[in-house]
Motif scaffolding. Structure first.
Motif, PDB file in Angstrom:
ATOM      1  N   GLY A 110       0.829  -1.201   0.000  1.00 25.44           N
ATOM      2  CA  GLY A 110       0.000   0.000   0.000  1.00 25.44           C
ATOM      3  C   GLY A 110       0.862   1.248   0.000  1.00 25.44           C
ATOM      4  N   PHE A 111       0.208   2.383  -0.183  1.00 17.29           N
ATOM      5  CA  PHE A 111       0.915   3.675  -0.171  1.00 17.29           C
ATOM      6  C   PHE A 111      -0.055   4.708   0.391  1.00 17.29           C
ATOM      7  CE2 PHE A 111       4.872   5.097  -2.578  1.00 17.29           C
ATOM      8  CZ  PHE A 111       5.113   6.147  -1.706  1.00 17.29           C
ATOM      9  N   PRO A 112      -0.442   4.560   1.662  1.00 16.93           N
ATOM     10  CA  PRO A 112      -1.516   5.400   2.193  1.00 16.93           C
ATOM     11  C   PRO A 112      -1.103   6.839   2.452  1.00 16.93           C
ATOM     12  CG  PRO A 112      -0.628   3.994   3.904  1.00 16.93           C
ATOM     13  CD  PRO A 112       0.013   3.553   2.624  1.00 16.93           C
ATOM     14  N   TYR A 113      -2.090   7.721   2.359  1.00 14.06           N
ATOM     15  CA  TYR A 113      -1.928   9.119   2.765  1.00 14.06           C
ATOM     16  C   TYR A 113      -1.628   9.170   4.253  1.00 14.06           C
ATOM     17  CZ  TYR A 113      -3.507  13.650   4.512  1.00 14.06           C
ATOM     18  OH  TYR A 113      -3.601  14.838   5.187  1.00 14.06           O
ATOM     19  N   LEU A 114      -0.701  10.058   4.650  1.00 14.41           N
ATOM     20  CA  LEU A 114      -0.287  10.137   6.047  1.00 14.41           C
ATOM     21  C   LEU A 114      -0.736  11.428   6.716  1.00 14.41           C
ATOM     22  CD1 LEU A 114       1.339   8.633   8.231  1.00 14.41           C
ATOM     23  CD2 LEU A 114       3.376   9.843   7.423  1.00 14.41           C
ATOM     24  N   ASP A 156      -2.914   6.479 -18.023  1.00 12.99           N
ATOM     25  CA  ASP A 156      -1.877   5.915 -17.192  1.00 12.99           C
ATOM     26  C   ASP A 156      -0.532   5.958 -17.924  1.00 12.99           C
ATOM     27  OD1 ASP A 156      -3.901   5.349 -15.460  1.00 12.99           O
ATOM     28  OD2 ASP A 156      -3.924   3.182 -15.855  1.00 12.99           O
ATOM     29  N   GLY A 157       0.479   6.516 -17.264  1.00 10.14           N
ATOM     30  CA  GLY A 157       1.807   6.588 -17.856  1.00 10.14           C
ATOM     31  C   GLY A 157       2.005   7.715 -18.842  1.00 10.14           C
ATOM     32  N   GLU A 158       0.982   8.549 -19.033  1.00 13.84           N
ATOM     33  CA  GLU A 158       1.099   9.722 -19.914  1.00 13.84           C
ATOM     34  C   GLU A 158       1.209  10.980 -19.056  1.00 13.84           C
ATOM     35  OE1 GLU A 158      -1.444   8.129 -23.760  1.00 13.84           O
ATOM     36  OE2 GLU A 158      -2.466   9.297 -22.218  1.00 13.84           O
ATOM     37  N   PHE A 159       1.709  12.058 -19.676  1.00 17.53           N
ATOM     38  CA  PHE A 159       1.972  13.277 -18.923  1.00 17.53           C
ATOM     39  C   PHE A 159       1.424  14.521 -19.616  1.00 17.53           C
ATOM     40  CE2 PHE A 159       5.800  10.552 -18.042  1.00 17.53           C
ATOM     41  CZ  PHE A 159       5.468  10.248 -16.731  1.00 17.53           C
ATOM     42  N   ASN A 160       1.141  15.516 -18.793  1.00 15.66           N
ATOM     43  CA  ASN A 160       0.819  16.856 -19.252  1.00 15.66           C
ATOM     44  C   ASN A 160       1.690  17.817 -18.463  1.00 15.66           C
ATOM     45  OD1 ASN A 160      -0.251  19.257 -20.104  1.00 15.66           O
ATOM     46  ND2 ASN A 160      -2.312  18.915 -19.287  1.00 15.66           N
ATOM     47  N   ARG A 161       2.837  18.147 -19.023  1.00 15.04           N
ATOM     48  CA  ARG A 161       3.819  19.055 -18.412  1.00 15.04           C
ATOM     49  C   ARG A 161       4.360  18.514 -17.080  1.00 15.04           C
ATOM     50  NH1 ARG A 161       3.480  20.070 -23.056  1.00 15.04           N
ATOM     51  NH2 ARG A 161       3.104  22.126 -23.984  1.00 15.04           N
ATOM     52  N   PRO A 162       5.083  17.390 -17.126  1.00 17.60           N
ATOM     53  CA  PRO A 162       5.711  16.881 -15.904  1.00 17.60           C
ATOM     54  C   PRO A 162       6.810  17.822 -15.432  1.00 17.60           C
ATOM     55  CG  PRO A 162       6.565  15.715 -17.813  1.00 17.60           C
ATOM     56  CD  PRO A 162       5.445  16.598 -18.315  1.00 17.60           C
ATOM     57  N   GLN A 186       2.502  10.342 -10.482  1.00 12.16           N
ATOM     58  CA  GLN A 186       2.491   8.974 -10.984  1.00 12.16           C
ATOM     59  C   GLN A 186       3.729   8.229 -10.492  1.00 12.16           C
ATOM     60  OE1 GLN A 186       0.747   7.982 -14.885  1.00 12.16           O
ATOM     61  NE2 GLN A 186       1.131  10.116 -15.445  1.00 12.16           N
ATOM     62  N   LEU A 187       3.549   6.930 -10.249  1.00 14.37           N
ATOM     63  CA  LEU A 187       4.620   6.063  -9.766  1.00 14.37           C
ATOM     64  C   LEU A 187       4.918   4.991 -10.811  1.00 14.37           C
ATOM     65  CD1 LEU A 187       6.489   4.815  -7.590  1.00 14.37           C
ATOM     66  CD2 LEU A 187       4.458   3.713  -6.624  1.00 14.37           C
ATOM     67  N   PHE A 188       6.221   4.787 -11.091  1.00 19.02           N
ATOM     68  CA  PHE A 188       6.682   3.791 -12.049  1.00 19.02           C
ATOM     69  C   PHE A 188       7.743   2.911 -11.401  1.00 19.02           C
ATOM     70  CE2 PHE A 188       5.282   7.533 -14.281  1.00 19.02           C
ATOM     71  CZ  PHE A 188       4.614   7.075 -15.400  1.00 19.02           C
ATOM     72  N   SER A 189       7.841   1.668 -11.852  1.00 19.57           N
ATOM     73  CA  SER A 189       8.931   0.812 -11.414  1.00 19.57           C
ATOM     74  C   SER A 189      10.238   1.277 -12.069  1.00 19.57           C
ATOM     75  CB  SER A 189       8.658  -0.639 -11.809  1.00 19.57           C
ATOM     76  OG  SER A 189       8.803  -0.804 -13.215  1.00 19.57           O
ATOM     77  N   ARG A 236       7.733   0.829 -15.922  1.00 20.31           N
ATOM     78  CA  ARG A 236       6.370   0.306 -15.944  1.00 20.31           C
ATOM     79  C   ARG A 236       5.485   1.120 -15.000  1.00 20.31           C
ATOM     80  NH1 ARG A 236       3.729  -2.889 -12.513  1.00 20.31           N
ATOM     81  NH2 ARG A 236       5.663  -3.352 -11.378  1.00 20.31           N
ATOM     82  N   TYR A 237       4.323   1.542 -15.506  1.00 19.20           N
ATOM     83  CA  TYR A 237       3.374   2.287 -14.677  1.00 19.20           C
ATOM     84  C   TYR A 237       2.862   1.407 -13.543  1.00 19.20           C
ATOM     85  CZ  TYR A 237      -1.061   4.382 -13.244  1.00 19.20           C
ATOM     86  OH  TYR A 237      -2.107   4.895 -12.499  1.00 19.20           O
ATOM     87  N   VAL A 238       2.798   1.976 -12.305  1.00 14.42           N
ATOM     88  CA  VAL A 238       2.332   1.235 -11.140  1.00 14.42           C
ATOM     89  C   VAL A 238       1.029   1.802 -10.598  1.00 14.42           C
ATOM     90  CG1 VAL A 238       2.869   0.567  -8.758  1.00 14.42           C
ATOM     91  CG2 VAL A 238       4.675   0.529 -10.507  1.00 14.42           C
ATOM     92  N   GLN A 239       1.009   3.108 -10.295  1.00 11.61           N
ATOM     93  CA  GLN A 239      -0.194   3.711  -9.745  1.00 11.61           C
ATOM     94  C   GLN A 239      -0.068   5.233  -9.790  1.00 11.61           C
ATOM     95  OE1 GLN A 239       0.928   2.404  -5.385  1.00 11.61           O
ATOM     96  NE2 GLN A 239      -0.697   3.948  -5.224  1.00 11.61           N
ATOM     97  N   GLN A 240      -1.158   5.903  -9.390  1.00 15.68           N
ATOM     98  CA  GLN A 240      -1.155   7.355  -9.347  1.00 15.68           C
ATOM     99  C   GLN A 240      -1.750   7.844  -8.043  1.00 15.68           C
ATOM    100  OE1 GLN A 240      -4.189   9.367 -11.924  1.00 15.68           O
ATOM    101  NE2 GLN A 240      -4.553   7.275 -12.663  1.00 15.68           N
ATOM    102  N   PHE A 241      -1.436   9.086  -7.715  1.00 14.28           N
ATOM    103  CA  PHE A 241      -1.935   9.746  -6.517  1.00 14.28           C
ATOM    104  C   PHE A 241      -2.651  11.023  -6.947  1.00 14.28           C
ATOM    105  CE2 PHE A 241       1.850   7.351  -5.634  1.00 14.28           C
ATOM    106  CZ  PHE A 241       1.557   6.660  -4.471  1.00 14.28           C
ATOM    107  N   ARG A 242      -3.933  11.116  -6.609  1.00 16.78           N
ATOM    108  CA  ARG A 242      -4.743  12.274  -6.979  1.00 16.78           C
ATOM    109  C   ARG A 242      -4.883  13.273  -5.833  1.00 16.78           C
ATOM    110  NH1 ARG A 242      -5.873  13.320 -12.366  1.00 16.78           N
ATOM    111  NH2 ARG A 242      -6.203  11.377 -13.483  1.00 16.78           N
ATOM    112  N   GLY A 243      -4.586  12.835  -4.611  1.00 18.32           N
ATOM    113  CA  GLY A 243      -4.712  13.728  -3.454  1.00 18.32           C
ATOM    114  C   GLY A 243      -5.708  13.221  -2.444  1.00 18.32           C
TER     115      GLY A 243
END
Length: 330
Positions: A11-15, A204-210, A232-235, A239-246
């Motif tokens: 997991g990668f929970p909000y803290l 997933d795995g695409e960007f808009n002004r990273p 976004q998180l990649f290995s 490879r795309y793994v997941q994203q964080f929206r807030g």
């Protein structure tokens, strides 16, 4: 540290959230100091500076004065290095705010800068600078002596269109948020291209002004996808793994402020709080050795913090990669 063969991603929970408007106004980047003090670059309405905060959200005051600061890193000497794209300079500060030195001059010749942004120290203790307006990466000594550089305008591997965020992993490879090319580039220390991640879009795995990139001890790659309002998180393979929206909640300093203002209390009581959680134009992401991910939430004037939960697996603990993987959960 060598990259993990594989990870059990639990997991990668909000803290938590730290900061608020008027304290961390328009945060663009942060660095971690001693005793877990956060040094947050703020483009405030009146005077841009670096705000110091404790992890428990105690305001420890500001240091420095800048025109249009962008990035901050802590150097091997313990000082903090801040890029100022408005002045085309790098300023070096102590943790107490004393200016050690400032160097940099606008121009396009080797050693000159045009709107510098990302900063990262290599294994030799030298500073790499994303020379954004000149579409290149330059290397300097901590004192500002130019050593070398690479890159040119373009969209081919090894070329850049306004490089922004910058980091270096434990193996010395360089990761660049190639802002206007909507991609992340991984390059060797001499600028030789190794890997390209992404392309324009919102999938997933695409960007808009990273605009920001970080790499953790496992080799995972984190990208502040500013235009898509997410991280976004990649290995380490890309490879795309997941994203964080807030997932923000009110910070401690925010609670104190709102409780002292009856009108603000009423407005929040009447508000749709779903949107209040979300990231708004994050332009940096940072990770530490404790598994924490820090996201300066530019449009919401705060920092969102997440905690990684992952376990390293050796080759004999997991099957080889599958040709058609499908994950079922029970």
């Amino acid at each position: 540290m060598a990259k993990a063969h594989a990870l059990l991603r639990a997991g990668f929970p909000y803290l938590r959230t730290v900061g608020m408007r008027r304290v961390t106004s328009y945060p663009t980047d942060l660095a971690l100091g001693d005793d877990d003090v956060l040094f947050v670059v703020c483009r405030t309405e009146l005077a841009a500076s670096v705000r110091r905060l404790s992890q428990s959200d105690e305001d420890l005051g500001t240091i420095g004065s800048f025109h249009w600061p962008q990035c901050i890193v802590r150097g091997p000497d313990g000082h903090f290095y801040v890029s100022d794209e408005g002045r085309h300079t790098v300023t070096v500060l102590t943790a107490e705010g004393e200016v050690v030195r400032t160097w940099g001059e606008q121009g396009s010749e080797p050693g000159l800068l045009d709107r510098p942004s990302g900063l990262a120290f290599d294994g030799e203790g030298n500073l790499l600078v994303a020379d954004t307006g000149n579409h290149r990466i330059q290397r300097f000594t901590p004192e500002g002596q130019h050593l070398d550089g690479w890159g040119s305008p373009g969209s081919e591997p090894g070329q850049f269109d306004m490089p922004w965020g910058l980091t270096i992993d434990d193996e010395g490879d360089v990761f660049v948020a190639d802002w206007r090319n909507d991609r992340i580039q991984k390059l060797a220390a001499n600028g030789e291209p190794i890997l390209v991640i992404g392309g324009s879009g919102s999938g997933d795995g695409e960007f808009n002004r990273p605009s920001g990139v970080a790499v953790d001890e496992h080799g995972d790659i984190y990208v502040a996808d500013r235009g898509n309002n997410r991280v976004q998180l990649f290995s380490h393979t890309g490879r795309y793994v997941q994203q964080f929206r807030g997932d923000a909640t009110l910070s401690a300093i925010g609670r104190r402020y709102i409780l002292a203002n009856q009108k603000t209390l009423r407005l929040r009581e009447m508000a749709n709080l779903e949107e209040q959680r979300l990231l708004r134009a994050p332009c940096s992401v940072r990770v530490d050795g404790q598994g924490l991910m820090y996201v300066p939430d530019l449009g919401s004037h705060r920092v969102q913090v997440y905690k990684k939960e992952a376990y390293v697996l050796e080759a004999d603990e997991i099957m080889p990669p599958l040709s058609a993987p499908t994950l079922f959960t029970t």
